[in-house]
Enzyme design. Structure first.
Site, short mmCIF file in Angstrom:
data_model
loop_
_atom_site.label_atom_id
_atom_site.label_comp_id
_atom_site.label_asym_id
_atom_site.label_seq_id
_atom_site.Cartn_x
_atom_site.Cartn_y
_atom_site.Cartn_z
N ARG A 14 -18.94 -29.86 -73.80
CA ARG A 14 -17.64 -29.67 -73.79
C ARG A 14 -16.65 -29.09 -74.77
O ARG A 14 -16.70 -29.61 -75.96
CB ARG A 14 -16.95 -30.83 -72.97
CG ARG A 14 -17.24 -31.13 -71.40
CD ARG A 14 -16.50 -30.10 -70.80
NE ARG A 14 -17.07 -30.13 -69.24
CZ ARG A 14 -18.04 -29.75 -68.53
NH1 ARG A 14 -18.75 -28.95 -69.16
NH2 ARG A 14 -18.23 -29.91 -67.26
N GLU A 25 -10.37 -21.95 -72.88
CA GLU A 25 -11.34 -21.00 -72.73
C GLU A 25 -10.56 -19.88 -71.78
O GLU A 25 -10.04 -20.33 -70.97
CB GLU A 25 -12.65 -21.42 -71.93
CG GLU A 25 -13.52 -22.35 -72.68
CD GLU A 25 -14.51 -23.02 -71.98
OE1 GLU A 25 -14.83 -22.61 -70.81
OE2 GLU A 25 -15.17 -23.86 -72.49
N HIS A 55 -19.55 -20.16 -71.78
CA HIS A 55 -19.71 -21.25 -70.83
C HIS A 55 -20.79 -20.90 -70.00
O HIS A 55 -20.65 -20.93 -68.47
CB HIS A 55 -18.35 -21.86 -70.24
CG HIS A 55 -18.42 -23.22 -69.95
ND1 HIS A 55 -17.26 -23.96 -70.07
CD2 HIS A 55 -19.25 -23.90 -69.39
CE1 HIS A 55 -17.62 -25.17 -69.76
NE2 HIS A 55 -18.66 -25.13 -69.00
#
Length: 315
Positions: A236, A265, A289
């Site tokens: 994370r 992000e 991601h």
């Protein structure tokens, strides 16, 4: 009307059969089939009407949850639930489920791939060739190196399995005790975080983002690492302090780093000038991601998410 809102794009692609199981129970499926993230304002309005939500990274904060009067269950299309306000869910009687283990191998493979990428300069070399260059940087091999795995859950264990197969020495840390038979299964040595930081050539993080793990890898930890160390974060954003990482990479306190996650992000949305400089560094690789984005993982997660939703709504 009983409605299930589904935002992860993988469900639209791989969940056509799975959706029928929920429809057979009388639920109307509202599945994001746009191929794009659901805009926040659209998500908010749809969430207010939903009986159940299968959610990816969309934020289910306290303010929104309190407006979701029909909501009975939430299933995370993955593992980390830092985007879901769990105390509010508990107070409102909203059940929450996760898809444990469905993407563990996919994330572990990406992690090991990033280790190779950093060690052999794969990304900057490929970019150099595309731009007409033919530079030949000298990297190093993973065999015989020490890898420290911080967080020895499903993903950490898969990384250990692969690393041992490569011929690496495996060091493992977890907040929970790791039984001797589990360590033996993965030929791993139990270690403290400090031991991993000071002794290991590769350090990879596989812990959830909590108040305790936020910024757990920051300036003091970088100063403990070898100047030849490689740091991987496929867990994370926020576990690694990215500004301190930038300083460590720029000043060559560590050799390289790769990440599949970032605190905000996409990262350039922050507007911080040093972020652009971080992304330009040859010894830093950031992917968008995609750790869980394999076909096998998506199919697994669709099935488990559907199973969990049915269980939570009918138990």
């Amino acid at each position: 009307m009983k409605k299930i809102l589904v935002t992860p794009r993988g469900y639209a692609k791989y969940g056509q059969e799975a959706r029928k199981r929920l429809e057979a129970l009388g639920y109307t499926m509202d599945i994001n089939d746009t191929g794009k993230p659901v805009p926040r304002d659209v998500f908010v309005e749809k969430a207010k009407e939903a009986t159940g939500i299968i959610v990816g990274v969309d934020e289910l904060d306290a303010d929104l949850l309190k407006e979701c009067k029909n909501l009975k269950a939430i299933v995370k299309f993955g593992v980390g639930v830092d985007n879901i306000d769990l105390p509010t869910c508990e107070s409102m009687g909203i059940k929450v489920g996760r898809c444990l283990g469905t993407n563990s191998n996919a994330v572990a493979e990406l992690t090991v791939g990033m280790m190779f990428a950093c060690a052999r300069h794969l990304v900057p070399t490929a970019i150099d060739v595309k731009n007409g260059g033919w530079g030949k940087p000298t990297g190093f091999e993973l065999k015989g190196k020490k890898v420290g795995i911080i967080g020895f859950g499903n993903i950490g264990k898969n990384v250990a399995r692969m690393a041992y197969g490569i011929g690496m020495e495996v060091y493992a840390f977890d907040v929970f005790d790791i039984p001797a038979d589990v360590l033996a299964k993965y030929d791993a040595k139990k270690a403290s975080v400090d031991e991993i930081l000071t002794d290991c050539d590769f350090i990879t993080v596989h812990v959830p983002l909590t108040d305790e793990t936020k910024d757990m890898i920051s300036a003091p930890q970088f100063k403990q690492m070898k100047s030849t160390a490689v740091l991987i974060n496929a867990a994370r954003g926020g576990i690694v302090n990215e500004h301190d990482l930038y300083e460590a990479l720029k000043n060559k306190e560590i050799y390289a780093s790769a990440a599949d996650v970032y605190t905000s992000e996409p990262p350039m949305a922050s507007g911080e000038p040093w972020v652009e400089e971080l992304l330009k560094l040859d010894n830093f690789v950031l992917t968008s991601h995609i750790g869980s984005r394999s076909q096998e993982s998506e199919i697994n997660t669709v099935e488990v998410a559907t199973d969990n939703m049915i269980k939570l709504l009918t138990e």
